[in-house]
Structure formats: structure tokens, C-alpha cells
Scaffold this active site. Structure first.
Site, mmCIF file in Angstrom:
data_model
loop_
_atom_site.group_PDB
_atom_site.id
_atom_site.type_symbol
_atom_site.label_atom_id
_atom_site.label_comp_id
_atom_site.label_asym_id
_atom_site.label_seq_id
_atom_site.Cartn_x
_atom_site.Cartn_y
_atom_site.Cartn_z
ATOM 1 N N ASP A 38 -14.319 -7.951 3.081
ATOM 2 C CA ASP A 38 -13.951 -6.947 4.073
ATOM 3 C C ASP A 38 -14.929 -6.901 5.240
ATOM 4 O O ASP A 38 -15.979 -7.532 5.209
ATOM 5 C CB ASP A 38 -13.849 -5.565 3.417
ATOM 6 N N ASN A 107 -14.324 6.059 -5.722
ATOM 7 C CA ASN A 107 -12.918 6.423 -5.901
ATOM 8 C C ASN A 107 -12.105 5.273 -6.499
ATOM 9 O O ASN A 107 -10.878 5.303 -6.508
ATOM 10 C CB ASN A 107 -12.300 6.889 -4.583
ATOM 11 N N HIS A 109 -12.079 2.080 -5.435
ATOM 12 C CA HIS A 109 -11.601 1.017 -4.550
ATOM 13 C C HIS A 109 -12.320 -0.299 -4.816
ATOM 14 O O HIS A 109 -13.481 -0.322 -5.242
ATOM 15 C CB HIS A 109 -11.711 1.427 -3.068
ATOM 16 N N GLU A 114 -8.105 1.368 -0.763
ATOM 17 C CA GLU A 114 -8.234 2.756 -1.170
ATOM 18 C C GLU A 114 -7.154 3.122 -2.196
ATOM 19 O O GLU A 114 -6.187 2.382 -2.385
ATOM 20 C CB GLU A 114 -8.130 3.664 0.056
#
Length: 224
Positions: A38, A107, A109, A114
Site C-alpha cells: 500500500d 481493526n 485490516h 478496512e
């Protein structure tokens, strides 16, 4: 060989050890191809918080790698959506990823996928969640400087790697790792997509594993 690479504090010691081993054993890496997971949209390669800069500092500058074989999404692309499509195509053209290294967000990811990202996703742009921006804010001098969007390898791209390793460290990852261990594959927890892969290794320190059953905390868990 094509490697999928990740960034983050968890990976820093791994890259330091990798550089040391490659130098000690005089391993030829000139034909190694890498694809990073990313990049922040809006940050160029020499911005100190860009992932291209991170990779340069922690790995690329320490080894005789061919720059033409080092791929990181272009955070300054004029057409991010088109650049994302080209990134997935470049991986396929390279024969796919032989190995994908992953971290995991609080979370759940992986990459910047997400919660509720479709497991079928390819490289795409994403609006970063408030939690992700809060978690990553420690790398910036002010929260307002944390980018709001990023480009990320899709979950389907990740799952097509022949082998995957996920690293998790710290007590702040314990709840997430417990959810991953106990739950089924669910798009609410992106990392749970790994349950669909046949060759995944998960490496945790004791703090990250503290929410797992006691017998697992002293083991070398491997999920299939």
C-alpha cells in the site's frame, strides 16, 4: 521470486534481520521482484512518512536490488484508479506473488483493506477509517497531517500469493488476534479472509497472543 512486502513498526526488526542474513550468506538478490501492499495518496516517494521512503530506509538501500523490480503504489498518480488496476496487472504479469508478508491493524485490516472490504477486491483506493488514522497518527507531527486516503492491494490479490505470513506484536493487537482465532471468515474482520488460504503462517509475540487459549500462547500456531 516475487515478494509482497508490508510496512510498519512490526516489520522493522524483520527487515534488519533479513538484511543481515542476506549479507552474511552472500545471497544474490539482484533478480528479486517486490510489490508493496500500500501507499498513502498524496505522499511522494521522498516524503518521510510515505511507504516508499520507509522501504528505502529499512530495506532497499541496504541491498543491491534493482530499482526497476521494486514496486510500490504511486501515491501521486494522476489517475489513482487506473494506477491501481495497473498494479494488480503488474503482479499477474510477474507470475503472481510467491510470498506475501502482512501486518494487521487494530481493526483487523490487512494492507489498507478496512472492515467490510469485499474479499474479492483487487488493488483499489480506500478512505481510511478514523481508527486507522488514529493508529497511524503517531508517525505524524499532527493528526491533521495523516492522509485520509490510500491505495492498497486487494484482498483477492493477497489471497493469490502462494504463501502468506502475518506478524502481530503488542498487547494492543490481542483482542484483534483473539477475534481472528475464534471467529469465522467475515468481511467485518478483513484478516479473517486468510482462513480461505491453504498456506498461512501467523507469528505473534506473547502480548499479541494473550487473548488466545493458554495452550496456544506457548505454541507456534499455523492456520490453514
Amino acid at each position: 521470486m516475487a515478494l509482497g512486502l508490508a510496512t510498519g513498526s512490526t516489520q522493522e526488526s524483520l527487515y534488519a534481520q533479513l538484511v543481515r542474513l542476506i549479507r552474511q550468506r552472500s545471497i544474490d538478490v539482484s533478480k528479486l521482484t517486490t510489490f508493496n501492499l500500500d501507499e498513502y495518496i498524496g505522499l511522494g516517494e521522498w516524503h518521510r512518512q510515505s511507504y516508499r521512503y520507509y522501504m528505502h530506509e529499512h530495506l532497499f538501500k541496504h541491498l543491491p536490488l534493482s530499482r526497476q523490480r521494486l514496486h510500490v503504489p504511486d501515491g501521486l498518480a494522476d489517475n489513482p484508479e487506473k494506477a491501481c488496476q495497473a498494479y494488480s496487472e503488474a503482479i499477474r504479469a510477474a507470475g503472481g506473488l510467491d510470498f506475501q508478508l502482512l501486518g494487521i491493524g487494530s481493526n483487523g485490516h490487512i494492507g489498507f483493506n478496512e472492515p467490510y472490504t469485499p474479499f474479492s477486491s483487487r488493488t483499489h483506493t480506500v478512505a481510511l477509517s478514523d481508527q486507522t488514522r488514529l493508529d497511524n497518527g503517531r508517525f505524524f507531527s499532527a493528526h491533521s497531517e495523516v492522509p485520509t486516503h490510500a491505495m492498497t492491494l486487494g484482498i483477492q490479490d493477497i489471497l493469490e500469493a502462494r504463501e502468506i505470513m502475518l506478524l502481530a506484536t503488542g498487547r494492543h493487537k490481542a483482542d484483534t488476534m483473539a477475534q481472528l482465532y475464534h471467529g469465522d471468515a467475515n468481511e467485518a474482520l478483513p484478516a479473517s479472509a486468510l482462513k480461505h488460504h491453504h498456506n498461512v503462517t501467523i507469528v505473534m509475540d506473547r502480548e499479541a497472543a494473550s487473548g488466545l487459549p493458554e495452550h496456544m500462547q506457548n505454541a507456534n500456531p499455523r492456520t490453514r
